[in-house]
Design an enzyme around this catalytic site. Sequence first.
Site, PDB file in Angstrom:
ATOM      1  CB  CYS A 235       3.725   5.634   5.616  1.00 52.34           C
ATOM      2  SG  CYS A 235       4.228   4.677   7.060  1.00 52.34           S
TER       3      CYS A 235
ATOM      4  CG  HIS B   8       0.783 -12.242  -2.302  1.00 54.07           C
ATOM      5  ND1 HIS B   8       0.478 -13.044  -1.228  1.00 54.07           N
ATOM      6  CD2 HIS B   8       2.131 -12.218  -2.389  1.00 54.07           C
ATOM      7  CE1 HIS B   8       1.599 -13.504  -0.692  1.00 54.07           C
ATOM      8  NE2 HIS B   8       2.624 -13.014  -1.373  1.00 54.07           N
TER       9      HIS B   8
ATOM     10  CG  HIS C 250      -0.397   0.278   2.517  1.00 51.07           C
ATOM     11  ND1 HIS C 250      -1.051   0.994   3.482  1.00 51.07           N
ATOM     12  CD2 HIS C 250       0.784  -0.061   3.078  1.00 51.07           C
ATOM     13  CE1 HIS C 250      -0.306   1.067   4.567  1.00 51.07           C
ATOM     14  NE2 HIS C 250       0.811   0.435   4.350  1.00 51.07           N
TER      15      HIS C 250
ATOM     16  CD  GLU D 199       0.243  -0.773   8.598  1.00 50.68           C
ATOM     17  OE1 GLU D 199      -0.552  -0.432   7.717  1.00 50.68           O
ATOM     18  OE2 GLU D 199       1.066   0.006   9.110  1.00 50.68           O
TER      19      GLU D 199
ATOM     20  CG  HIS E  70       5.219   0.852   2.693  1.00 51.46           C
ATOM     21  ND1 HIS E  70       4.559   2.022   2.373  1.00 51.46           N
ATOM     22  CD2 HIS E  70       4.683   0.432   3.867  1.00 51.46           C
ATOM     23  CE1 HIS E  70       3.679   2.307   3.310  1.00 51.46           C
ATOM     24  NE2 HIS E  70       3.714   1.348   4.234  1.00 51.46           N
TER      25      HIS E  70
ATOM     26  CG  HIS F 107       2.916  -3.340   6.194  1.00 55.24           C
ATOM     27  ND1 HIS F 107       3.951  -2.889   6.973  1.00 55.24           N
ATOM     28  CD2 HIS F 107       2.301  -2.230   5.702  1.00 55.24           C
ATOM     29  CE1 HIS F 107       3.964  -1.565   6.957  1.00 55.24           C
ATOM     30  NE2 HIS F 107       2.980  -1.140   6.188  1.00 55.24           N
TER      31      HIS F 107
END
Length: 118
Positions: A25, A69, A14, A108, A29, A31
Amino acid sequence: MYTIKKEFHFSASHQLKQMPEGHPCARLHGHNYVVVLELRSETLDQYGFVRDYLELKAFKEYIEAELDHRHLNDVLGDECTTAERLARHLFAWASARWPEVSAVAVSETPKTWAEYRP
């Protein structure tokens, strides 16, 4: 009050586009998310359960089909990809199916959690 919890895992990317330039952020990136679904009830069913864990397979299937994914901005929209908003989104999905749902928590990273509890 009886409480049960079940943990689910998925990986996704995201980007928090609303963050100021230079904020980590704001970059694309990903998680390895951990989600905890909590259900509560004052009574148990005929089998002694708040809800049979097997019934929660639908939540796992939703996560796998719609979130795992994937790029969450594409799935949930640019405004909905914080852990807080993801927790609320998952709460809405689950509580529409099971009235005992009392909270959803989203992690996260191993040290951070966000929870939605109405």
